[in-house]
Design a protein around this motif. Structure first.
Motif, PDB file in Angstrom:
ATOM      1  N   HIS A 177      -7.357  -7.284  -3.617  1.00 50.51           N
ATOM      2  CA  HIS A 177      -5.906  -7.222  -3.666  1.00 50.51           C
ATOM      3  C   HIS A 177      -5.287  -6.787  -4.968  1.00 50.51           C
ATOM      4  O   HIS A 177      -4.032  -6.719  -5.184  1.00 50.51           O
ATOM      5  CB  HIS A 177      -5.584  -8.792  -3.808  1.00 50.51           C
ATOM      6  CG  HIS A 177      -5.711  -9.516  -4.633  1.00 50.51           C
ATOM      7  ND1 HIS A 177      -7.115 -10.102  -4.870  1.00 50.51           N
ATOM      8  CD2 HIS A 177      -4.858 -10.004  -6.067  1.00 50.51           C
ATOM      9  CE1 HIS A 177      -6.954 -10.769  -6.020  1.00 50.51           C
ATOM     10  NE2 HIS A 177      -5.880 -10.904  -6.778  1.00 50.51           N
ATOM     11  N   LYS A 178      -6.084  -6.502  -5.986  1.00 47.60           N
ATOM     12  CA  LYS A 178      -5.680  -5.796  -7.254  1.00 47.60           C
ATOM     13  C   LYS A 178      -4.965  -4.404  -6.959  1.00 47.60           C
ATOM     14  O   LYS A 178      -5.719  -3.673  -6.384  1.00 47.60           O
ATOM     15  CB  LYS A 178      -6.297  -5.879  -8.358  1.00 47.60           C
ATOM     16  CG  LYS A 178      -6.995  -7.420  -8.755  1.00 47.60           C
ATOM     17  CD  LYS A 178      -8.109  -7.392  -9.854  1.00 47.60           C
ATOM     18  CE  LYS A 178      -8.568  -8.705 -10.189  1.00 47.60           C
ATOM     19  NZ  LYS A 178      -9.408  -8.893 -11.132  1.00 47.60           N
ATOM     20  N   ALA A 179      -3.564  -4.263  -7.665  1.00 40.77           N
ATOM     21  CA  ALA A 179      -3.125  -2.923  -7.760  1.00 40.77           C
ATOM     22  C   ALA A 179      -4.179  -1.932  -8.109  1.00 40.77           C
ATOM     23  O   ALA A 179      -4.829  -1.936  -9.262  1.00 40.77           O
ATOM     24  CB  ALA A 179      -2.057  -2.865  -8.600  1.00 40.77           C
ATOM     25  N   GLY A 180      -4.073  -0.718  -7.424  1.00 39.82           N
ATOM     26  CA  GLY A 180      -5.007   0.690  -7.833  1.00 39.82           C
ATOM     27  C   GLY A 180      -6.332   0.473  -7.147  1.00 39.82           C
ATOM     28  O   GLY A 180      -7.005   1.435  -7.133  1.00 39.82           O
ATOM     29  N   ILE A 214       4.615   3.912   3.202  1.00 35.44           N
ATOM     30  CA  ILE A 214       4.481   2.575   2.566  1.00 35.44           C
ATOM     31  C   ILE A 214       3.931   1.629   3.420  1.00 35.44           C
ATOM     32  O   ILE A 214       4.400   1.773   4.680  1.00 35.44           O
ATOM     33  CB  ILE A 214       5.659   1.845   1.721  1.00 35.44           C
ATOM     34  CG1 ILE A 214       6.750   1.975   2.706  1.00 35.44           C
ATOM     35  CG2 ILE A 214       5.707   2.904   0.518  1.00 35.44           C
ATOM     36  CD1 ILE A 214       7.780   1.189   1.804  1.00 35.44           C
ATOM     37  N   ALA A 215       3.264   0.293   2.974  1.00 34.72           N
ATOM     38  CA  ALA A 215       3.010  -0.685   4.232  1.00 34.72           C
ATOM     39  C   ALA A 215       2.456  -1.921   3.428  1.00 34.72           C
ATOM     40  O   ALA A 215       2.410  -1.965   2.169  1.00 34.72           O
ATOM     41  CB  ALA A 215       1.714  -0.147   4.719  1.00 34.72           C
ATOM     42  N   MET A 216       2.725  -2.984   4.076  1.00 35.37           N
ATOM     43  CA  MET A 216       2.136  -4.111   3.596  1.00 35.37           C
ATOM     44  C   MET A 216       1.005  -4.775   4.428  1.00 35.37           C
ATOM     45  O   MET A 216       0.988  -4.376   5.675  1.00 35.37           O
ATOM     46  CB  MET A 216       3.419  -5.303   3.703  1.00 35.37           C
ATOM     47  CG  MET A 216       4.377  -5.217   2.701  1.00 35.37           C
ATOM     48  SD  MET A 216       5.527  -6.346   2.404  1.00 35.37           S
ATOM     49  CE  MET A 216       6.354  -6.420   3.917  1.00 35.37           C
ATOM     50  N   GLY A 217       0.270  -5.606   3.991  1.00 35.44           N
ATOM     51  CA  GLY A 217      -0.756  -6.264   4.811  1.00 35.44           C
ATOM     52  C   GLY A 217      -1.433  -7.281   3.983  1.00 35.44           C
ATOM     53  O   GLY A 217      -1.099  -7.789   3.046  1.00 35.44           O
ATOM     54  N   PHE A 247       0.771  -1.143  -0.138  1.00 39.58           N
ATOM     55  CA  PHE A 247      -0.023  -0.145   0.089  1.00 39.58           C
ATOM     56  C   PHE A 247       0.913   1.286   0.167  1.00 39.58           C
ATOM     57  O   PHE A 247       1.872   1.439   0.559  1.00 39.58           O
ATOM     58  CB  PHE A 247      -0.870   0.140   1.270  1.00 39.58           C
ATOM     59  CG  PHE A 247      -1.951  -1.252   1.341  1.00 39.58           C
ATOM     60  CD1 PHE A 247      -3.004  -1.078   0.884  1.00 39.58           C
ATOM     61  CD2 PHE A 247      -1.316  -2.211   2.353  1.00 39.58           C
ATOM     62  CE1 PHE A 247      -3.913  -2.363   1.196  1.00 39.58           C
ATOM     63  CE2 PHE A 247      -2.174  -3.281   2.361  1.00 39.58           C
ATOM     64  CZ  PHE A 247      -3.450  -3.245   1.771  1.00 39.58           C
ATOM     65  N   ILE A 248       0.347   2.301  -0.549  1.00 38.99           N
ATOM     66  CA  ILE A 248       0.949   3.610  -0.405  1.00 38.99           C
ATOM     67  C   ILE A 248      -0.354   4.403   0.311  1.00 38.99           C
ATOM     68  O   ILE A 248      -1.358   4.367  -0.358  1.00 38.99           O
ATOM     69  CB  ILE A 248       1.378   4.265  -1.630  1.00 38.99           C
ATOM     70  CG1 ILE A 248       2.665   3.548  -2.247  1.00 38.99           C
ATOM     71  CG2 ILE A 248       1.420   5.761  -1.583  1.00 38.99           C
ATOM     72  CD1 ILE A 248       3.046   3.940  -3.624  1.00 38.99           C
ATOM     73  N   SER A 249      -0.046   5.045   1.296  1.00 40.98           N
ATOM     74  CA  SER A 249      -1.055   5.806   1.969  1.00 40.98           C
ATOM     75  C   SER A 249      -0.792   7.260   2.484  1.00 40.98           C
ATOM     76  O   SER A 249       0.403   7.615   2.540  1.00 40.98           O
ATOM     77  CB  SER A 249      -1.195   5.063   3.668  1.00 40.98           C
ATOM     78  OG  SER A 249      -0.171   5.067   4.322  1.00 40.98           O
ATOM     79  N   SER A 250      -1.690   7.759   2.803  1.00 41.90           N
ATOM     80  CA  SER A 250      -1.622   9.175   3.260  1.00 41.90           C
ATOM     81  C   SER A 250      -1.582   9.268   4.789  1.00 41.90           C
ATOM     82  O   SER A 250      -1.781   8.458   5.510  1.00 41.90           O
ATOM     83  CB  SER A 250      -2.850  10.283   2.512  1.00 41.90           C
ATOM     84  OG  SER A 250      -4.104   9.730   2.920  1.00 41.90           O
ATOM     85  N   THR A 259      -0.759  -1.152  -3.927  1.00 48.96           N
ATOM     86  CA  THR A 259       0.367  -1.150  -5.039  1.00 48.96           C
ATOM     87  C   THR A 259       1.223  -2.434  -5.088  1.00 48.96           C
ATOM     88  O   THR A 259       1.541  -3.073  -4.358  1.00 48.96           O
ATOM     89  CB  THR A 259       1.305  -0.055  -4.400  1.00 48.96           C
ATOM     90  OG1 THR A 259       0.610   1.232  -4.047  1.00 48.96           O
ATOM     91  CG2 THR A 259       2.306   0.436  -5.458  1.00 48.96           C
ATOM     92  N   LYS A 260       1.852  -2.197  -6.278  1.00 49.59           N
ATOM     93  CA  LYS A 260       2.756  -3.626  -6.756  1.00 49.59           C
ATOM     94  C   LYS A 260       3.836  -3.476  -5.754  1.00 49.59           C
ATOM     95  O   LYS A 260       4.431  -2.344  -5.743  1.00 49.59           O
ATOM     96  CB  LYS A 260       2.944  -3.775  -8.129  1.00 49.59           C
ATOM     97  CG  LYS A 260       1.772  -4.072  -9.051  1.00 49.59           C
ATOM     98  CD  LYS A 260       2.255  -4.039 -10.462  1.00 49.59           C
ATOM     99  CE  LYS A 260       0.898  -4.786 -11.390  1.00 49.59           C
ATOM    100  NZ  LYS A 260       1.345  -4.501 -12.614  1.00 49.59           N
ATOM    101  N   MET A 261       4.363  -4.660  -5.390  1.00 52.54           N
ATOM    102  CA  MET A 261       5.684  -4.585  -4.869  1.00 52.54           C
ATOM    103  C   MET A 261       6.697  -5.205  -5.705  1.00 52.54           C
ATOM    104  O   MET A 261       6.359  -6.326  -6.452  1.00 52.54           O
ATOM    105  CB  MET A 261       5.537  -5.477  -3.466  1.00 52.54           C
ATOM    106  CG  MET A 261       4.557  -4.639  -2.367  1.00 52.54           C
ATOM    107  SD  MET A 261       4.757  -5.519  -0.828  1.00 52.54           S
ATOM    108  CE  MET A 261       3.602  -6.934  -1.277  1.00 52.54           C
ATOM    109  N   PRO A 262       8.049  -4.970  -5.530  1.00 48.29           N
ATOM    110  CA  PRO A 262       8.650  -4.091  -4.572  1.00 48.29           C
ATOM    111  C   PRO A 262       8.093  -2.630  -4.890  1.00 48.29           C
ATOM    112  O   PRO A 262       7.995  -2.379  -6.109  1.00 48.29           O
ATOM    113  CB  PRO A 262      10.044  -4.239  -4.428  1.00 48.29           C
ATOM    114  CG  PRO A 262      10.362  -4.942  -6.001  1.00 48.29           C
ATOM    115  CD  PRO A 262       9.126  -5.805  -6.480  1.00 48.29           C
TER     116      PRO A 262
END
Length: 222
Positions: free
Chosen positions: A189-192, A179-182, A142-145, A209-212
């Motif tokens: 789960h799809k990007a976007g 950024i985060a993972m979970g 994830f990308i978060s605010s 968001t896709k990783m890495p």
């Protein structure tokens, strides 16, 4: 009163191995294995000593920094954690545990072709079924605010329903953003995909968001 003199040795690296079972035979076997690995893959010139810490009894291995070309710098655990997160790597105990399958964690590359074909390994019934049908939850980035999301932060969809939980999160020094993972339910789960991540009871915008997060440049010995 006594004086302590500290000399910074930038040409020496240290590997520390410790544990409460350091006096057990199993731990001594691990100590020998580590020394053999150091000799085989890294350095033949190193020395070690054992401290008298009653709790951990660590072994210290000192080796020369060969081939660093001045690019190796002193750092701390926070830098290690942020680098691992940027690379999308699992930290055991946070991003995966004994009840987490490689399929859920996005680590199917670790399951060899022979094992997939023959089965017979621990957890094969569950893992092979997930490979065929898909898991119920998936590890995503994830990308978060707002403030950085931390472990156990709740993840919600845009309708406010719970869809998962953050396992690792923080500020990315490379990207200059959170950024985060979970783990989230399959289908989310799809990007976007837009989500809300709860931090101290307040929801903040996030996006799958896709990783890495940052392109990896793993060292490969030649």
């Amino acid at each position: 009163m006594f004086k302590i003199y500290i000399t910074l040795k930038e040409s020496v690296a240290i590997v520390i191995c410790h544990g409460c079972l350091s006096k057990k035979k199993s731990y001594l076997k691990m100590q020998i294995m580590i020394e053999d690995l150091l000799k085989l893959f890294f350095f033949s010139n190193f020395f070690s000593h054992k401290t008298n810490n009653q709790y951990y009894s660590p072994y210290h291995y000192y080796t020369p920094c060969i081939g660093s070309e001045g690019k190796v710098r002193l750092t701390g655990l926070a830098a290690r954690d942020s680098l691992g997160l940027e690379a999308g790597l699992c930290l055991y105990g946070n991003d995966m545990e004994q009840h987490t399958t490689p399929v859920e964690a996005g680590l199917t590359w670790a399951i060899g072709k022979r094992r997939r074909a023959e089965g017979g390994f621990l957890g094969a019934d569950v893992i092979l079924k997930q490979l065929a049908e898909g898991p119920s939850i998936r590890r995503v980035g994830f990308i978060s605010s707002g403030p950085p999301a931390r472990s156990h932060s709740e993840i919600q969809n845009e309708q406010g329903a719970n869809i998962g939980e953050v396992t690792s999160g923080g500020f990315s020094p490379c990207l200059k953003k959170n950024i985060a993972m979970g783990y989230v339910k399959s289908g989310s789960h799809k990007a976007g995909n837009k989500v809300k991540i709860l931090v101290r009871g307040k929801g903040y915008d996030g996006v799958v968001t896709k990783m890495p997060f940052v392109p990896t440049k793993y060292y490969k010995p030649t």
